[in-house]
Design a protein around this motif. Structure first.
Motif, PDB file in Angstrom:
ATOM      1  N   ASP A   1       0.841  -1.184   0.000  1.00  5.53           N
ATOM      2  CA  ASP A   1       0.000   0.000   0.000  1.00  5.53           C
ATOM      3  C   ASP A   1       0.883   1.244   0.000  1.00  5.53           C
ATOM      4  OD1 ASP A   1      -1.754   2.091   0.508  1.00  5.53           O
ATOM      5  OD2 ASP A   1      -2.828   1.019   2.067  1.00  5.53           O
ATOM      6  N   LYS A   2       0.756   2.086  -1.004  1.00  9.26           N
ATOM      7  CA  LYS A   2       1.589   3.281  -1.114  1.00  9.26           C
ATOM      8  C   LYS A   2       1.396   4.236   0.056  1.00  9.26           C
ATOM      9  CE  LYS A   2       2.088   3.189  -6.073  1.00  9.26           C
ATOM     10  NZ  LYS A   2       1.841   3.844  -7.342  1.00  9.26           N
ATOM     11  N   LYS A   3       0.176   4.324   0.563  1.00 11.84           N
ATOM     12  CA  LYS A   3      -0.070   5.213   1.698  1.00 11.84           C
ATOM     13  C   LYS A   3       0.742   4.777   2.912  1.00 11.84           C
ATOM     14  CE  LYS A   3      -4.662   6.836   0.525  1.00 11.84           C
ATOM     15  NZ  LYS A   3      -6.060   6.853   0.901  1.00 11.84           N
ATOM     16  N   VAL A   4       0.827   3.471   3.135  1.00  7.12           N
ATOM     17  CA  VAL A   4       1.577   2.972   4.286  1.00  7.12           C
ATOM     18  C   VAL A   4       3.058   3.253   4.114  1.00  7.12           C
ATOM     19  CG1 VAL A   4       2.219   0.907   5.571  1.00  7.12           C
ATOM     20  CG2 VAL A   4      -0.137   1.230   4.844  1.00  7.12           C
ATOM     21  N   LYS A   5       3.569   3.145   2.899  1.00 11.75           N
ATOM     22  CA  LYS A   5       4.992   3.386   2.675  1.00 11.75           C
ATOM     23  C   LYS A   5       5.352   4.860   2.838  1.00 11.75           C
ATOM     24  CE  LYS A   5       5.902  -0.586  -0.171  1.00 11.75           C
ATOM     25  NZ  LYS A   5       6.337  -1.104  -1.455  1.00 11.75           N
ATOM     26  N   ASN A   6       4.417   5.745   2.586  1.00  9.86           N
ATOM     27  CA  ASN A   6       4.700   7.169   2.669  1.00  9.86           C
ATOM     28  C   ASN A   6       4.295   7.798   3.991  1.00  9.86           C
ATOM     29  OD1 ASN A   6       5.796   7.309   0.099  1.00  9.86           O
ATOM     30  ND2 ASN A   6       3.783   7.463  -0.822  1.00  9.86           N
ATOM     31  N   GLY A   7       3.507   7.116   4.775  1.00 16.13           N
ATOM     32  CA  GLY A   7       3.070   7.675   6.044  1.00 16.13           C
ATOM     33  C   GLY A   7       2.402   6.620   6.877  1.00 16.13           C
ATOM     34  N   VAL A   8       2.251   6.896   8.143  1.00 16.91           N
ATOM     35  CA  VAL A   8       1.636   5.952   9.058  1.00 16.91           C
ATOM     36  C   VAL A   8       0.163   5.859   8.723  1.00 16.91           C
ATOM     37  CG1 VAL A   8       1.123   5.429  11.455  1.00 16.91           C
ATOM     38  CG2 VAL A   8       3.335   6.394  10.845  1.00 16.91           C
ATOM     39  N   LYS A   9      -0.232   4.807   8.011  1.00 20.09           N
ATOM     40  CA  LYS A   9      -1.609   4.497   7.617  1.00 20.09           C
ATOM     41  C   LYS A   9      -2.541   5.692   7.538  1.00 20.09           C
ATOM     42  CE  LYS A   9      -1.729  -0.310   8.593  1.00 20.09           C
ATOM     43  NZ  LYS A   9      -2.630  -1.399   8.629  1.00 20.09           N
ATOM     44  N   GLY A  10      -2.339   6.521   6.543  1.00 19.05           N
ATOM     45  CA  GLY A  10      -3.246   7.637   6.319  1.00 19.05           C
ATOM     46  C   GLY A  10      -2.984   8.848   7.190  1.00 19.05           C
ATOM     47  N   LEU A  11      -1.935   8.821   7.967  1.00 16.37           N
ATOM     48  CA  LEU A  11      -1.621   9.948   8.847  1.00 16.37           C
ATOM     49  C   LEU A  11      -0.328  10.627   8.407  1.00 16.37           C
ATOM     50  CD1 LEU A  11      -2.413   8.312  12.311  1.00 16.37           C
ATOM     51  CD2 LEU A  11      -3.875   9.776  10.942  1.00 16.37           C
ATOM     52  N   SER A  12      -0.173  10.800   7.115  1.00 12.46           N
ATOM     53  CA  SER A  12       1.083  11.331   6.594  1.00 12.46           C
ATOM     54  C   SER A  12       1.356  12.771   7.025  1.00 12.46           C
ATOM     55  CB  SER A  12       1.122  11.213   5.077  1.00 12.46           C
ATOM     56  OG  SER A  12       0.047  11.918   4.512  1.00 12.46           O
ATOM     57  N   GLU A  13       0.328  13.488   7.487  1.00  6.74           N
ATOM     58  CA  GLU A  13       0.564  14.855   7.943  1.00  6.74           C
ATOM     59  C   GLU A  13       1.082  14.904   9.382  1.00  6.74           C
ATOM     60  OE1 GLU A  13      -3.829  14.013   8.692  1.00  6.74           O
ATOM     61  OE2 GLU A  13      -2.393  13.559   7.135  1.00  6.74           O
ATOM     62  N   PHE A  14       1.193  13.748  10.024  1.00 10.78           N
ATOM     63  CA  PHE A  14       1.675  13.667  11.394  1.00 10.78           C
ATOM     64  C   PHE A  14       3.045  12.993  11.440  1.00 10.78           C
ATOM     65  CE2 PHE A  14      -2.955  13.512  11.701  1.00 10.78           C
ATOM     66  CZ  PHE A  14      -3.178  14.561  12.565  1.00 10.78           C
ATOM     67  N   THR A  15       3.773  13.270  12.498  1.00  9.16           N
ATOM     68  CA  THR A  15       5.006  12.552  12.780  1.00  9.16           C
ATOM     69  C   THR A  15       4.755  11.702  14.020  1.00  9.16           C
ATOM     70  OG1 THR A  15       6.367  14.326  11.898  1.00  9.16           O
ATOM     71  CG2 THR A  15       7.444  12.783  13.395  1.00  9.16           C
ATOM     72  N   VAL A  16       5.154  10.454  13.956  1.00  6.36           N
ATOM     73  CA  VAL A  16       4.991   9.536  15.070  1.00  6.36           C
ATOM     74  C   VAL A  16       6.375   9.202  15.613  1.00  6.36           C
ATOM     75  CG1 VAL A  16       4.201   7.237  15.759  1.00  6.36           C
ATOM     76  CG2 VAL A  16       2.896   8.563  14.074  1.00  6.36           C
ATOM     77  N   VAL A  17       6.551   9.393  16.918  1.00  6.68           N
ATOM     78  CA  VAL A  17       7.816   9.062  17.573  1.00  6.68           C
ATOM     79  C   VAL A  17       7.510   8.040  18.648  1.00  6.68           C
ATOM     80  CG1 VAL A  17       9.804   9.928  18.857  1.00  6.68           C
ATOM     81  CG2 VAL A  17       8.692  11.400  17.160  1.00  6.68           C
ATOM     82  N   GLY A  18       8.191   6.907  18.589  1.00  2.00           N
ATOM     83  CA  GLY A  18       8.005   5.863  19.586  1.00  2.00           C
ATOM     84  C   GLY A  18       9.241   5.717  20.445  1.00  2.00           C
ATOM     85  N   TYR A  19       9.044   5.641  21.740  1.00  2.00           N
ATOM     86  CA  TYR A  19      10.149   5.448  22.684  1.00  2.00           C
ATOM     87  C   TYR A  19       9.988   4.110  23.379  1.00  2.00           C
ATOM     88  CZ  TYR A  19      11.102  10.473  22.363  1.00  2.00           C
ATOM     89  OH  TYR A  19      11.393  11.738  21.925  1.00  2.00           O
ATOM     90  N   ASP A  20      11.108   3.437  23.626  1.00  2.00           N
ATOM     91  CA  ASP A  20      11.119   2.200  24.399  1.00  2.00           C
ATOM     92  C   ASP A  20      12.520   2.038  24.963  1.00  2.00           C
ATOM     93  OD1 ASP A  20      11.103  -0.653  25.210  1.00  2.00           O
ATOM     94  OD2 ASP A  20       9.236  -0.732  24.078  1.00  2.00           O
ATOM     95  N   GLY A  34       9.873   0.065   7.614  1.00  2.00           N
ATOM     96  CA  GLY A  34      10.209   0.086   6.195  1.00  2.00           C
ATOM     97  C   GLY A  34      10.583   1.472   5.730  1.00  2.00           C
ATOM     98  N   GLU A  35       9.859   1.961   4.725  1.00  2.00           N
ATOM     99  CA  GLU A  35      10.163   3.261   4.135  1.00  2.00           C
ATOM    100  C   GLU A  35       9.292   4.394   4.678  1.00  2.00           C
ATOM    101  OE1 GLU A  35      10.209   2.963  -0.124  1.00  2.00           O
ATOM    102  OE2 GLU A  35      11.155   0.998  -0.032  1.00  2.00           O
ATOM    103  N   LEU A  36       8.580   4.144   5.766  1.00  2.00           N
ATOM    104  CA  LEU A  36       7.760   5.216   6.341  1.00  2.00           C
ATOM    105  C   LEU A  36       8.630   6.429   6.627  1.00  2.00           C
ATOM    106  CD1 LEU A  36       5.489   3.324   8.878  1.00  2.00           C
ATOM    107  CD2 LEU A  36       4.814   4.324   6.706  1.00  2.00           C
ATOM    108  N   LYS A  37       8.181   7.564   6.194  1.00  2.00           N
ATOM    109  CA  LYS A  37       8.957   8.786   6.359  1.00  2.00           C
ATOM    110  C   LYS A  37       8.571   9.572   7.614  1.00  2.00           C
ATOM    111  CE  LYS A  37       9.424   9.364   1.324  1.00  2.00           C
ATOM    112  NZ  LYS A  37      10.284   8.290   1.169  1.00  2.00           N
ATOM    113  N   ASN A  38       7.445   9.240   8.210  1.00  2.00           N
ATOM    114  CA  ASN A  38       6.977  10.039   9.345  1.00  2.00           C
ATOM    115  C   ASN A  38       6.940   9.251  10.653  1.00  2.00           C
ATOM    116  OD1 ASN A  38       4.805   8.456   8.532  1.00  2.00           O
ATOM    117  ND2 ASN A  38       3.307   9.949   9.218  1.00  2.00           N
ATOM    118  N   ALA A  39       7.750   8.197  10.728  1.00  2.00           N
ATOM    119  CA  ALA A  39       7.830   7.417  11.963  1.00  2.00           C
ATOM    120  C   ALA A  39       9.289   7.304  12.389  1.00  2.00           C
ATOM    121  CB  ALA A  39       7.228   6.036  11.770  1.00  2.00           C
ATOM    122  N   GLU A  40       9.510   7.506  13.682  1.00  2.00           N
ATOM    123  CA  GLU A  40      10.857   7.429  14.250  1.00  2.00           C
ATOM    124  C   GLU A  40      10.756   6.652  15.557  1.00  2.00           C
ATOM    125  OE1 GLU A  40      14.131  10.499  16.212  1.00  2.00           O
ATOM    126  OE2 GLU A  40      12.320  11.285  15.300  1.00  2.00           O
TER     127      GLU A  40
END
Length: 103
Positions: A1-20, A34-40
């Motif tokens: 799905d191109k949307k998933v590759k370019n952003g977090v499932k339809g949330l391409s206008e957001f940045t998602v940062v996960g901490y663990d 993968g190639e998600l640009k808005n997830a760190e």
């Protein structure tokens, strides 16, 4: 799905940062994004985040603790850090289990 590759499932206008604090979990998350640009994903204890002098435009709209806060050594420090990294109108969302110690 191109949307998933370019952003977090339809949330391409957001940045998602996960901490663990678990390096293996962070490594897996970074591989799985993968190639998600808005997830760190960052290996960091959130209760020890440097929260001083964060510019407003770098603060978060939403901070979530999903079924994890009970595992923190100092949950109150994590919640305090979350509040400090929120925008003035931001929200902290906590989802935890309700249960008993006995079965």
């Amino acid at each position: 799905d191109k949307k998933v590759k370019n952003g977090v499932k339809g949330l391409s206008e957001f940045t998602v940062v996960g901490y663990d604090i678990d390096a293996v979990s962070i490594e897996r998350a970074n591989i799985n994004k993968g190639e998600l640009k808005n997830a760190e994903f960052v290996c960091q204890d959130v209760s020890k985040l440097d929260t001083d002098n964060i510019p407003e435009d770098e603060k978060f709209d939403l901070v979530t603790f999903l079924l994890c806060l009970h595992d923190f050594s100092y949950p109150s420090k994590a919640l305090t850090a979350a509040k400090k990294i929120l925008k003035e109108s931001g929200t902290v969302l906590v989802l935890e289990m309700a249960g008993s110690d006995s079965f």
